[in-house]
Design a protein around this motif. Structure first.
Motif, short mmCIF file in Angstrom:
data_model
loop_
_atom_site.label_atom_id
_atom_site.label_comp_id
_atom_site.label_asym_id
_atom_site.label_seq_id
_atom_site.Cartn_x
_atom_site.Cartn_y
_atom_site.Cartn_z
N PRO A 367 0.91 -1.20 0.23
CA PRO A 367 0.02 -0.02 -0.04
C PRO A 367 0.78 1.36 0.13
O PRO A 367 1.92 1.28 0.55
N ALA A 368 0.34 2.28 -0.53
CA ALA A 368 1.14 3.55 -0.49
C ALA A 368 0.78 4.19 0.79
O ALA A 368 -0.23 4.02 1.61
N VAL A 369 2.13 4.37 1.27
CA VAL A 369 2.28 4.91 2.93
C VAL A 369 2.93 6.33 2.89
O VAL A 369 3.52 6.69 1.99
N VAL A 370 2.75 6.76 4.24
CA VAL A 370 3.24 8.17 4.60
C VAL A 370 4.41 8.10 5.79
O VAL A 370 4.06 7.24 6.64
N ALA A 371 5.55 8.67 5.59
CA ALA A 371 6.60 8.83 6.72
C ALA A 371 6.25 10.23 7.21
O ALA A 371 6.01 11.06 6.74
N VAL A 372 5.88 9.99 8.61
CA VAL A 372 5.69 11.21 9.26
C VAL A 372 6.72 11.68 9.87
O VAL A 372 7.73 11.25 10.45
N ASN A 373 7.16 13.24 9.62
CA ASN A 373 8.09 13.98 10.16
C ASN A 373 7.60 15.36 10.42
O ASN A 373 6.34 15.55 10.64
N TYR A 375 7.09 17.89 8.69
CA TYR A 375 6.38 18.55 7.72
C TYR A 375 4.96 17.82 7.26
O TYR A 375 4.47 18.47 6.54
N SER A 376 4.87 16.82 7.91
CA SER A 376 3.64 15.76 7.49
C SER A 376 2.27 16.57 7.97
O SER A 376 1.24 16.34 7.06
N GLY A 377 2.07 17.13 9.07
CA GLY A 377 0.83 17.86 9.24
C GLY A 377 -0.36 16.73 9.61
O GLY A 377 0.21 15.70 9.66
N MET A 378 -1.47 17.49 10.00
CA MET A 378 -2.41 16.48 10.22
C MET A 378 -2.83 15.45 8.97
O MET A 378 -3.13 14.29 9.59
N ALA A 379 -2.69 15.99 7.99
CA ALA A 379 -3.12 15.11 6.58
C ALA A 379 -2.06 13.95 6.74
O ALA A 379 -2.55 12.77 6.43
N GLY A 380 -0.82 14.13 6.87
CA GLY A 380 0.35 13.07 7.11
C GLY A 380 -0.02 12.14 7.98
O GLY A 380 0.09 10.83 7.90
N ILE A 381 -0.41 12.42 9.29
CA ILE A 381 -0.82 11.57 10.25
C ILE A 381 -2.11 10.57 9.91
O ILE A 381 -2.17 9.29 10.09
N ALA A 382 -3.18 11.35 9.48
CA ALA A 382 -4.28 10.56 9.18
C ALA A 382 -4.08 9.72 8.01
O ALA A 382 -4.42 8.48 7.91
N ALA A 383 -3.07 10.11 7.00
CA ALA A 383 -2.79 9.16 5.78
C ALA A 383 -1.86 8.06 6.28
O ALA A 383 -2.26 6.67 6.18
N TRP A 384 -1.17 8.28 7.28
CA TRP A 384 -0.37 7.25 8.03
C TRP A 384 -1.43 6.03 8.55
O TRP A 384 -1.16 4.79 8.59
N ILE A 385 -2.12 6.72 9.47
CA ILE A 385 -3.18 5.54 10.28
C ILE A 385 -3.88 4.95 9.23
O ILE A 385 -3.97 3.82 9.51
N ASN A 386 -4.31 5.60 8.16
CA ASN A 386 -5.29 4.62 7.04
C ASN A 386 -4.50 3.81 6.55
O ASN A 386 -5.06 2.60 6.37
N GLY A 387 -3.35 4.01 6.06
CA GLY A 387 -2.35 3.10 5.43
C GLY A 387 -2.07 2.07 6.25
O GLY A 387 -2.10 0.92 6.07
N TYR A 388 -1.55 2.21 7.60
CA TYR A 388 -1.11 1.30 8.48
C TYR A 388 -1.83 0.50 8.96
O TYR A 388 -1.67 -0.91 8.92
N PHE A 389 -3.16 0.64 9.22
CA PHE A 389 -4.11 0.09 9.80
C PHE A 389 -5.05 -0.65 8.53
O PHE A 389 -5.82 -1.38 8.87
N ASP A 390 -4.81 -0.13 7.50
CA ASP A 390 -5.48 -0.73 6.35
C ASP A 390 -6.87 -0.61 6.35
O ASP A 390 -7.63 -1.49 6.31
N LEU A 391 -7.19 0.66 6.50
CA LEU A 391 -8.78 0.86 6.77
C LEU A 391 -9.65 1.26 5.44
O LEU A 391 -8.83 1.78 4.72
N ASP A 392 -10.77 0.58 5.49
CA ASP A 392 -11.30 0.83 4.24
C ASP A 392 -12.17 2.29 4.19
O ASP A 392 -11.98 2.85 5.20
N ASP A 393 -12.83 2.35 3.05
CA ASP A 393 -13.31 3.84 2.95
C ASP A 393 -14.18 4.07 4.11
O ASP A 393 -14.42 5.49 4.68
N SER A 394 -14.97 3.25 4.63
CA SER A 394 -15.85 3.71 5.80
C SER A 394 -15.31 3.86 6.95
O SER A 394 -15.82 4.28 7.86
#
Length: 448
Positions: A367-373, A375-394
């Motif tokens: 999966p496409a993932v985000v490294a959090v540093n 510069y990541s901001g709230m969007a980066g944290i949310a994207a990391w969580i969604n990718g790491y925990f493999d969350l579906d759209d819902s």
């Protein structure tokens, strides 16, 4: 048989292209050759031969395991058609025997041998139908390595090919250093004579065009001997070599190994030779995984290959062979689809296709993932969580979810106190489970 050839007293070293005291030069003639992609194109592998020369020697068990992986990756498609082994040592022969016992159709096992009768007998005894035979083509090799004339080299090479055919073995003739060879003075006559042997014997004769120093050029309108399109076109039209008998073997000295291999397919050669992750002498060979992706782009499909196996092989190489794959290596590196930029993370959060050109999760199991540093901001944290925990759209977390605020605050404090490294996955996991404890159930998402 009377063999045709063009002899010369002095070697042609193409010093206008290869002055040695300067970087090699590309000479243009602006001749545009037609693209003629064969209906059937495929990949061959030399991980156990050329590739193994550049890394720690593999055990029999490791070679058999990797052979299993290649078979599983091919998955009955026939795209990964062959793999070649040395037969010099007892260990190599044992590995070949174990792989033959598997009974796989693909990849077919071939060999690479010294050009002598004893090795031909060994190939035949082991039941191998095809073997590679070295036939150095450039005057650099003929005159300065072999200390022969072209006529002597021609006679020697053809007698070796005849010996293979007499033993019922398909000769795969390795035209070493073809991108510095006199194409019409030696390559065409040698290929033409080999095609005569094919016609007389009724046994296929193959030509592996070897870009030994990686100086081949994929662009149209380039002069021989560096032009890959002209080499492939020339073998077909001046020596009548069928597409299925033409194979390209490249090295990556000038960062052109993938484009040169692709040019082979585009201009009429059926086969390209590769190694897993591009391992090989000096800067390496053409990466097998790269040509799997190139195949998919050219043909519009990957047949029934199982591309997720590529990630499994990468893990095996790093774990068992202690081979370090650079993290930003396309398709296989640990960070090939990792983004750090906050604006990119925001794009991934809104729609993964914005910054991912294909579904790497579905196709490669990555999966496409985000490294959090910092510069990541709230969007980066949310994207990391969604990718790491493999969350579906819902289930996906939105960047406006207020539960992310304490995570963001913790990260900001880390960098304010002098941290320079990325936030580790284990740290982010712990923070997420602390502040979003119902993440896997994810009952409701509370926006700011």
């Amino acid at each position: 048989m009377n063999y045709t050839g063009v002899d010369t007293l002095r070697p042609n070293l193409f010093k206008e292209m290869f002055p040695y005291s300067e970087i090699p030069k590309v000479v243009f003639n602006n001749i545009q050759l037609p693209m003629e992609i064969p209906e059937d194109i495929w990949i061959t592998d030399t991980t156990f031969r050329d590739g193994q020369q550049s890394i720690s020697s593999m055990t029999v068990e490791q070679m058999v395991k990797i052979y299993d992986y290649l078979h599983n990756l091919d998955n009955g498609s026939g795209v990964i058609r062959q793999t070649e082994f040395f037969l010099y040592s007892e260990k190599d022969r044992k590995a070949v025997e174990k792989c033959i016992e598997r009974g796989y159709e693909f990849p077919e096992i071939t060999s690479w041998i010294r050009a002598n009768e004893e090795d031909f007998k060994l190939v035949k005894e082991m039941g191998i139908k095809e073997t590679g035979i070295l036939m150095s083509c450039s005057d650099y090799h003929i005159f300065h390595k072999l200390n022969m004339t072209r006529k002597e080299a021609m006679k020697n090479y053809l007698s070796i090919a005849e010996s293979a055919l007499e033993n019922g073995i398909i000769p795969r003739c390795h035209f070493e250093d073809i991108t510095r060879a006199d194409f019409f003075g030696f390559v065409v006559p040698l290929a033409t004579n080999l095609m005569k042997l094919l016609k007389e014997s009724g046994i296929p004769v193959k030509i592996r065009a070897c870009d030994t120093l990686g100086v081949g050029v994929p662009h149209a309108g380039v002069e021989l001997p560096r032009s890959v399109p002209a080499i492939i076109h020339g073998l077909r039209y001046y020596s009548n070599v069928p597409s299925e008998s033409i194979e390209w073997h490249g090295h990556n000295d000038y960062h052109s190994v993938v484009t040169n291999s692709t040019a082979t397919w585009l201009y009429g050669g059926s086969s390209v030779n590769t190694t897993l992750f591009g391992i090989g002498e000096r800067v390496g060979n053409c990466p097998l995984e790269a040509m799997v992706i190139e195949y998919g782009q050219i043909k519009g499909n990957t047949k029934n290959m199982d591309l997720k196996i590529i990630s499994e092989i990468a893990d095996y190489f790093e774990r068992e062979l202690k081979y370090e794959i650079p993290p930003r290596t396309p398709f296989v590196g640990s960070e090939f689809n990792v983004t750090r930029a906050g604006i990119h993370a925001d794009g991934l959060l809104k729609n993964e296709e914005i910054y991912n050109s294909f579904d790497t999760r579905k196709i490669l199991g990555r999966p496409a993932v985000v490294a959090v540093n910092s510069y990541s901001g709230m969007a980066g944290i949310a994207a990391w969580i969604n990718g790491y925990f493999d969350l579906d759209d819902s289930q996906k977390i939105d960047k406006k979810d207020r539960r992310l605020l304490p995570i963001k605050k913790w990260i900001d404090n880390e960098y304010e106190n002098g941290r320079t490294s990325n936030i580790r996955n284990d740290e982010l996991k712990e923070l997420t489970l602390k502040y979003v404890p119902n993440i896997l159930g994810n009952e409701d998402t509370k926006a700011i």
